[in-house]
Structures are given as structure tokens and as C-alpha cells.
Motif scaffolding. Structure first.
Motif, mmCIF file in Angstrom:
data_model
loop_
_atom_site.group_PDB
_atom_site.id
_atom_site.type_symbol
_atom_site.label_atom_id
_atom_site.label_comp_id
_atom_site.label_asym_id
_atom_site.label_seq_id
_atom_site.Cartn_x
_atom_site.Cartn_y
_atom_site.Cartn_z
ATOM 1 N N LEU A 1 0.847 -1.184 0.000
ATOM 2 C CA LEU A 1 0.000 0.000 0.000
ATOM 3 C C LEU A 1 0.888 1.241 0.000
ATOM 4 O O LEU A 1 1.690 1.448 0.920
ATOM 5 C CB LEU A 1 -0.902 -0.001 1.235
ATOM 6 N N LEU A 2 0.759 2.066 -1.041
ATOM 7 C CA LEU A 2 1.542 3.294 -1.123
ATOM 8 C C LEU A 2 1.004 4.281 -0.086
ATOM 9 O O LEU A 2 -0.076 4.849 -0.254
ATOM 10 C CB LEU A 2 1.455 3.887 -2.529
ATOM 11 N N ALA A 3 1.753 4.453 0.985
ATOM 12 C CA ALA A 3 1.321 5.341 2.070
ATOM 13 C C ALA A 3 2.546 5.862 2.815
ATOM 14 O O ALA A 3 2.807 5.479 3.953
ATOM 15 C CB ALA A 3 0.383 4.595 3.026
ATOM 16 N N PRO A 4 3.332 6.730 2.165
ATOM 17 C CA PRO A 4 4.516 7.268 2.842
ATOM 18 C C PRO A 4 4.122 8.147 4.019
ATOM 19 O O PRO A 4 3.039 8.753 4.029
ATOM 20 C CB PRO A 4 5.208 8.085 1.752
ATOM 21 N N SER A 5 4.978 8.210 5.012
ATOM 22 C CA SER A 5 4.678 9.064 6.173
ATOM 23 C C SER A 5 4.797 10.536 5.813
ATOM 24 O O SER A 5 4.157 11.390 6.438
ATOM 25 C CB SER A 5 5.616 8.735 7.336
ATOM 26 N N VAL A 6 5.582 10.854 4.781
ATOM 27 C CA VAL A 6 5.733 12.235 4.332
ATOM 28 C C VAL A 6 4.688 12.546 3.269
ATOM 29 O O VAL A 6 4.533 11.790 2.305
ATOM 30 C CB VAL A 6 7.156 12.477 3.782
ATOM 31 N N ALA B 1 14.607 -9.385 4.274
ATOM 32 C CA ALA B 1 13.425 -10.119 4.748
ATOM 33 C C ALA B 1 12.141 -9.375 4.409
ATOM 34 O O ALA B 1 11.118 -9.991 4.076
ATOM 35 C CB ALA B 1 13.524 -10.342 6.256
ATOM 36 N N LEU B 2 12.180 -8.049 4.467
ATOM 37 C CA LEU B 2 11.000 -7.248 4.138
ATOM 38 C C LEU B 2 10.670 -7.358 2.657
ATOM 39 O O LEU B 2 9.513 -7.601 2.287
ATOM 40 C CB LEU B 2 11.259 -5.786 4.518
ATOM 41 N N ALA B 3 11.680 -7.180 1.796
ATOM 42 C CA ALA B 3 11.447 -7.229 0.342
ATOM 43 C C ALA B 3 10.991 -8.612 -0.103
ATOM 44 O O ALA B 3 10.179 -8.745 -1.016
ATOM 45 C CB ALA B 3 12.711 -6.827 -0.398
ATOM 46 N N ALA B 4 11.535 -9.651 0.540
ATOM 47 C CA ALA B 4 11.172 -11.027 0.181
ATOM 48 C C ALA B 4 9.902 -11.500 0.875
ATOM 49 O O ALA B 4 9.470 -12.640 0.649
ATOM 50 C CB ALA B 4 12.330 -11.971 0.520
ATOM 51 N N ASP B 5 9.325 -10.645 1.722
ATOM 52 C CA ASP B 5 8.068 -10.959 2.425
ATOM 53 C C ASP B 5 8.188 -12.269 3.204
ATOM 54 O O ASP B 5 7.285 -13.113 3.182
ATOM 55 C CB ASP B 5 6.915 -11.035 1.413
ATOM 56 N N MET B 6 9.310 -12.400 3.930
ATOM 57 C CA MET B 6 9.607 -13.677 4.561
ATOM 58 C C MET B 6 8.743 -13.973 5.775
ATOM 59 O O MET B 6 8.658 -15.127 6.199
ATOM 60 C CB MET B 6 11.090 -13.747 4.914
ATOM 61 N N LEU B 7 8.092 -12.971 6.340
ATOM 62 C CA LEU B 7 7.185 -13.241 7.458
ATOM 63 C C LEU B 7 5.864 -13.833 6.999
ATOM 64 O O LEU B 7 5.185 -14.508 7.772
ATOM 65 C CB LEU B 7 6.905 -11.951 8.241
ATOM 66 N N SER B 8 5.504 -13.572 5.736
ATOM 67 C CA SER B 8 4.164 -13.942 5.269
ATOM 68 C C SER B 8 4.137 -15.075 4.247
ATOM 69 O O SER B 8 3.125 -15.772 4.119
ATOM 70 C CB SER B 8 3.472 -12.711 4.659
ATOM 71 N N ARG B 9 5.215 -15.260 3.495
ATOM 72 C CA ARG B 9 5.187 -16.258 2.419
ATOM 73 C C ARG B 9 5.152 -17.671 2.978
ATOM 74 O O ARG B 9 5.801 -17.976 3.984
ATOM 75 C CB ARG B 9 6.413 -16.094 1.512
ATOM 76 N N PRO B 10 4.432 -18.564 2.324
ATOM 77 C CA PRO B 10 4.367 -19.949 2.799
ATOM 78 C C PRO B 10 5.636 -20.717 2.473
ATOM 79 O O PRO B 10 6.438 -20.303 1.629
ATOM 80 C CB PRO B 10 3.165 -20.521 2.028
ATOM 81 N N ALA C 1 9.003 -3.867 9.018
ATOM 82 C CA ALA C 1 10.448 -3.964 9.258
ATOM 83 C C ALA C 1 10.740 -4.039 10.752
ATOM 84 O O ALA C 1 11.610 -4.817 11.199
ATOM 85 C CB ALA C 1 11.164 -2.763 8.635
ATOM 86 N N LEU C 2 10.011 -3.253 11.539
ATOM 87 C CA LEU C 2 10.172 -3.311 12.993
ATOM 88 C C LEU C 2 9.758 -4.682 13.521
ATOM 89 O O LEU C 2 10.409 -5.246 14.413
ATOM 90 C CB LEU C 2 9.350 -2.210 13.657
ATOM 91 N N LEU D 1 8.238 4.147 1.273
ATOM 92 C CA LEU D 1 6.976 4.394 0.585
ATOM 93 C C LEU D 1 5.740 3.956 1.362
ATOM 94 O O LEU D 1 4.627 4.253 0.946
ATOM 95 C CB LEU D 1 6.980 3.678 -0.773
ATOM 96 N N SER D 2 5.929 3.255 2.453
ATOM 97 C CA SER D 2 4.757 2.719 3.148
ATOM 98 C C SER D 2 4.989 2.673 4.659
ATOM 99 O O SER D 2 5.937 2.048 5.129
ATOM 100 C CB SER D 2 4.433 1.316 2.627
ATOM 101 N N VAL D 3 4.101 3.336 5.378
ATOM 102 C CA VAL D 3 4.161 3.282 6.845
ATOM 103 C C VAL D 3 3.978 1.850 7.318
ATOM 104 O O VAL D 3 4.647 1.392 8.260
ATOM 105 C CB VAL D 3 3.070 4.200 7.450
ATOM 106 N N GLN D 4 3.096 1.117 6.649
ATOM 107 C CA GLN D 4 2.856 -0.280 7.040
ATOM 108 C C GLN D 4 4.100 -1.136 6.832
ATOM 109 O O GLN D 4 4.413 -2.002 7.664
ATOM 110 C CB GLN D 4 1.673 -0.854 6.235
ATOM 111 N N GLU D 5 4.802 -0.916 5.730
ATOM 112 C CA GLU D 5 6.016 -1.690 5.483
ATOM 113 C C GLU D 5 7.108 -1.345 6.494
ATOM 114 O O GLU D 5 7.883 -2.212 6.907
ATOM 115 C CB GLU D 5 6.519 -1.446 4.060
#
Length: 612
Positions: free
Chosen positions: A111-116, A344-353, A580-581, A572-576
Motif C-alpha cells: 500500500l503506497l502510504a509514505p509518512s511524508v 526479509a522485508l522485500a522477500a516478504d519472509m514473514l508472510s510467504r508460505p 520492518a520493525l 513508501l509505506s508506513v505499514q512496510e
């Protein structure tokens, strides 16, 4: 003070007598290979020296001195002190930074949602009946409950409001006011995603409104003058009185050069860059922030801070809006940094099966194993073999580096830039050893063959390249008649041992992670290779030498500069950024020095698998 002139750059600098050529080069801003950090052990900083007793200004400005005119001959720049006016000829490598950036592909949906963001507002001018102060008038128009006073913005606010006739654009980071600009500038909102690698620094210029990348550029990390690896730089920061400041200034200057280049090419002013997100290994993050990295080197490898850090750009001297925010993503451990979080964020390693293994191969090998609702990380000290630093004819992946080797009846080389070879880089080293293993020039223990019955089975052209020298056996990859230096480019027995140590450390780290998750390599669904090196190594060769776990090549995927991709996502994304955190907090770091099985796995991994 003495004068030192560097050719062919034709840069002249005054330094105190007794300084080394390397120290003079640092002052002059001349690139010198110094993989060992000035200890005199790597032999990479060779220079041709000319010390005439009657040097004149005319001679100093001469650009085209031939080797025959250089009376002092070859010296090591880090070991040669200077006591008189001197001309030094250095070969500056032509680095191929596009290898780090050309694979950039942001494939993850987000989701494109930058904090700025920017808000255009029209204020009611003050009057005798409306005497609200300028700052309070601005805050009231924004209708945000938690806007904090920003002194740097408020200083010029009265003039801006009146010159703009109270039609202004406010740049916000959340509810923090970063800038107030005359008119409607909502279409001019930019950010930077920065990846500070030990070898290469990359920055991406991003349009925060559209999410599009409008430019990228890279430079060799200027800190390489102080050593090719993080330990050399930590030692320099710890021992030299001004070392930490020098290291920080070098990387900031390198980044500012990149930013200037990006701004010119994209027609963007630096004050239109409002935010930056930064990733790097833990040492690089510390040095960028000016933090003391001393205690990262010895056990128990303690960083100053592990959490995400946000500072004003002016605090760091970064060439963007002075009140803009610079956020360094969180580290995981002393040797697993925010660059690994970015991967890990770019590869979506927390969510991918499935079971995913990501490896970023460099002077340190960082690994992430994800699956079974776990995220395990570790780091192994692979050493600088993959960067060419401890290899006799090794070099970075620059113009003239041998990057591919094949053997049939004779040696076939692939050279970066299609020029005469200067040395061999990491991907070429892996290819060379894999090819020699297949040709039975190297046995499974890593030894170059020497017995008559072994030599008799080799083709004549291959056999003629094997020779015994005073330092041991070696194999000639390129004869001097076809190299830039006129000297043979060789692979020595020691080089092979260095590669074995590096690949053994990485494979052993992988095995420990698999053991912690209680799975075998057969259960890995995908092996992800991050970074430029991972994109250029031959997968078959990497499997042949045992650098990677023995999975089918189809399961191995290069994912480009995933650390940089992660920095872009966080920009680009507050959610992303929140993700990362989460990655940093949820990751379980396995400290290999505490692992009872690591030494056994390491010893087993030293042996080459394909000749077993």
C-alpha cells in the motif's frame, strides 16, 4: 609540508613529511585499494613512485610520465612514507556499480502510504481583529492535534507566508512540520532509499507521490581506504584518535556526491528531498550515525543501539532538506543489520508460505531461515575472499576482473568490460575452483594435484598451467602476455584455502539454522540469493563447491539488491516500515560462537562435495 601529486588523476595535495602515500591519497580524495586497512599485508595498494631531487612546478603538473621515468619503482602506498615532493602513479579501478543497481525490481505488492505528504492550504491573513501568531495560524489550518513547534521552520515562516500571500504548501511527516513552501508544490515531493554496503553505497531517488523510482546511483564505499572489511574499519575507528569522524565523513561525502548526481539528472533540488530511509550492516549503520562501533568486534558483539533511529538530515550533514528525517531501519544483532531486515522485508519472509532461506554473501554471510512461524538469523565471518581481498590476484567486481571461468582443453575466461584481465573477482573465483574440481586439477580436500599419475591424466595445455613456486603450487588462469600488468594471473593453493574457509563458514551457518528448525536441506522450498554477488555467481558452480545447501538449481533464485528494495518499501509505506520493525523484533538470532555444533559443521563444510 611536502607536495604529492597523483597521476593520472592529476590531483595535488600538501601533507606533512613522513605521511604515507595512502594517507596522502586519503587527503587528496584519490581512490586506493587498501583491503587490509593499511597493514601492508594485502599488497593491493601498489604505486609507482617518482622522487626527483629537483622537482619543478612544471614537472609536478605533468600528466603523462612513463614507467621508465619513475625512478623509485613499485612500492606499497600504505607502507611508504614520503619526505620530499613526490609524483605517484596509481591505477584507479573502474568500478561497475550498475551490477549493484541494474537488478532492482520491486515486485512486492504494498500500500503506497509514505509518512511524508504535502498539504496545500490557504490561510486567512491576520488583521487587527485576528491577531493569531503565524505558527498558531498555520497549526489551526492544518487541524492536527499534535503538531509540535519546529524552530527551523518557524524562523522564516513570517516572510514565506506574506510573500506567498498566505497560499502555502506544508510538508508533513505524520504530524511533524518539515517545511512550508510558497504556492502549491504538492507534485514535488521526493525521498531517498539508501543501502550502505561495506563495498558499495547505493541510493535510489523516489517520487513519494507516485512511488516511482526516478533515478539511482552508486559509488564504491569511500571507507574502503581504511580496510575492505568491517573489522578493519572498527579497528580504525577504535584506535585512531579521529578515526570514527573520518569514517563517518567519508560515507556522508560519498552519499552527498550521489545525491548531487541524482538531483542534476532528475532536475530535483536537494531541498525537495524530505525523507531518507537507510539500511546497512550493523557496523555500517553505526559509522553512518557516528556511533562508536568498538564493541561490535569482540564477543559478546554489543551494538550501541539496535532499534530504528531517526535524525534530522542537518545532524548528519546529508544533502537534503535540513529538517528532513533520516531513518535507519533496526538491526537484529551485532553482525545482522538493517540490510538483512531489508532483505526479509522485500522477500516478504514473514508472510510467504513454505521454508525460505535467504543468503546475502559478502565479507560477512548473513542468513535468514523462515518457516514454521519462525524467523531465524545468523551471520558467519566469511572473510573478504569473495571480494578478492585475500586472494593473490583478487579484486572487486570492476572492469578487467575475471568473472567467469570454464575448462575444456584449455582455460576460457569471461572478463568484465571485455578488456584484458587485471585480476579475478569472487564469481570468477567460484567458477575457477568449480571448473578445476571437475577437471580433477583440484581434489576433494582442496589440494592442487601434484602426483605424476594425477598429472598424466590432464590435457597438456591444462598441465602446463600447473607449477610449483616458492610460496607453493599455483594454476595460471591468464598468461602475462594477455594481461594488463604483463604478469600472470594465478590461482594459488592459499587462494583455494581462503575460498574453502569462506564457503565452509556460510554452509555451516546454514546447517546450524536448519538444525535449529529441525529440518533438512531437502525441505527448503526456495533459496534466495541477495545482493549483486548473488546475482552474478553461477548457481551450478556454487553448488559444485558446496557454497550452498544441496538443493536443485531450480529452487535457487537471485533476488537482486533486496536490501535496497527493503529500504524503498520502508520509504513508501508506513505499514512496510512497521513490518520492518516486526521483523527485527520477531527474529531469533543464533549466535554461532555459542553453537556446540558449528565447529563440527564448519570442518565438514570445508571439503568440496563434487569429488567425494
Amino acid at each position: 609540508m611536502i607536495s604529492v601529486t597523483f597521476l593520472p588523476a592529476n590531483k595535488k595535495v600538501l601533507v606533512e613529511a613522513g605521511k604515507t602515500i595512502l594517507q596522502a591519497a586519503i587527503v587528496a580524495g584519490v581512490k586506493v585499494e587498501s583491503a587490509c586497512g593499511g597493514k601492508g599485508t594485502c599488497g593491493k595498494c601498489k604505486a609507482l613512485l617518482f622522487e626527483p631531487s629537483d622537482m619543478t612546478a612544471t614537472k609536478i603538473e605533468t600528466k603523462f610520465l612513463t614507467p621508465s621515468e619513475l625512478s623509485a619503482g613499485w612500492v606499497l602506498a600504505c607502507q611508504r612514507p614520503l619526505f620530499k615532493d613526490t609524483i605517484v602513479t596509481l591505477h584507479e579501478q573502474v568500478d561497475v556499480h550498475q551490477r549493484k543497481t541494474e537488478f532492482h525490481t520491486l515486485k512486492k505488492n504494498f500500500l503506497l502510504a509514505p509518512s511524508v505528504h504535502k498539504v496545500f492550504v490557504i490561510l486567512q491573513p491576520p488583521s487587527i481583529t485576528d491577531q493569531l501568531p503565524d505558527w498558531e495560524r498555520l497549526v489551526a489550518a492544518l487541524d492536527l492535534p499534535n503538531v509540535r513547534f519546529n524552530h527551523a521552520v518557524a524562523v522564516n515562516l513570517p516572510k514565506i507566508l506574506r510573500q506567498a500571500e498566505y497560499r502555502i504548501t506544508v510538508t508533513l511527516d505524520g504530524e511533524d512540520v518539515l517545511a512550508v513552501e510558497a504556492g502549491d508544490t504538492r507534485l514535488r515531493c521526493f525521498g531517498l532509499a539508501i543501502d550502505i554496503g561495506t563495498t558499495t553505497v547505493v541510493a535510489y531517488l523516489i517520487d513519494l507521490g507516485s512511488g516511482l523510482q526516478i533515478g539511482h546511483a552508486a559509488v564504491t564505499n569511500p571507507q574502503n581506504l581504511f580496510g575492505a572489511d568491517v573489522i578493519s574499519r572498527i579497528n580504525f575507528a577504535a584506535i585512531e584518535p579521529d578515526g570514527r569522524r573520518q569514517l563517518q565523513e567519508k560515507v556522508i561525502a560519498g552519499l552527498n556526491g550521489i545525491i548531487d548526481k541524482l538531483c542534476v539528472s532528475a532536475n530535483v533540488h536537494s531541498h525537495e528531498i524530505y525523507q531518507a530511509t537507510v539500511v546497512g550492516n550493523t557496523t555500517m549503520s553505526h559509522l553512518f550515525l557516528g556511533l562508536d562501533p568498538t564493541y561490535l568486534a569482540p564477543a559478546p558483539f554489543i551494538p550501541v543501539v539496535r532499534a530504528s533511529v531517526t535524525l534530522d538530515a542537518s545532524t548528519l550533514g546529508l544533502n537534503m532538506l535540513s529538517t528532513g528525517k533520516v531513518t535507519v531501519l533496526p538491526n537484529i544483532a551485532g553482525y545482522v543489520g538493517s540490510d538483512t531486515v531489508g532483505v526479509a522485508l522485500a522477500a516478504d519472509m514473514l508472510s510467504r508460505p513454505g521454508i525460505l532461506l535467504a543468503i546475502d554473501i559478502g565479507t560477512n554471510g548473513e542468513m535468514i531461515l523462515a518457516g514454521q512461524n519462525k524467523l531465524l538469523t545468523c551471520s558467519t565471518a566469511a572473510g573478504p575472499a569473495f571480494e578478492g581481498a585475500e586472494i593473490k590476484c583478487g579484486m572487486r567486481a570492476a572492469e578487467g576482473a575475471i568473472e567467469g571461468v570454464s575448462l575444456e582443453t584449455d582455460v576460457q575466461l569471461t572478463v568484465i568490460g571485455n578488456v584484458l584481465p587485471r585480476g579475478i573477482c569472487g564469481s570468477g573465483l567460484i567458477d575457477a575452483v568449480a571448473a578445476l574440481l571437475k577437471a580433477h586439477v583440484i581434489d576433494s580436500s582442496g589440494r592442487l594435484v601434484y602426483k605424476p599419475e594425477q598429472l598424466a591424466n590432464l590435457p597438456e595445455q591444462i598441465r602446463s598451467r600447473l607449477r610449483q613456486k616458492e610460496h607453493g603450487r599455483e594454476f595460471v588462469l591468464a598468461w602475462g602476455r594477455s594481461t594488463v600488468s604483463g604478469e600472470d594471473i594465478v590461482l594459488t593453493q592459499k587462494d583455494i584455502r581462503e575460498l574453502q574457509l569462506a564457503k565452509g563458514a556460510i554452509l555451516a551457518g546454514v546447517k546450524i539454522l536448519l538444525h535449529e528448525m529441525n529440518i533438512s536441506s531437502d525441505e527448503i522450498d526456495q533459496v534466495l540469493l541477495a545482493g549483486a554477488f548473488g546475482n552474478y555467481i553461477n548457481k551450478a558452480s556454487a553448488l559444485d563447491i558446496g557454497l550452498l545447501p544441496q538443493v536443485s538449481p531450480e529452487r535457487i533464485q537471485a533476488i537482486g539488491n533486496a536490501a535496497g528494495d527493503g529500504a524503498i518499501l520502508a520509504l513508501l509505506s508506513v505499514q512496510e516500515r512497521e513490518q520492518a520493525l516486526n521483523i527485527a523484533q520477531q527474529a531469533t538470532h543464533i549466535e554461532l560462537s555459542n553453537s556446540q555444533n558449528f565447529q563440527e559443521e564448519f570442518v565438514n563444510a570445508l571439503v568440496f562435495p563434487n569429488n567425494k
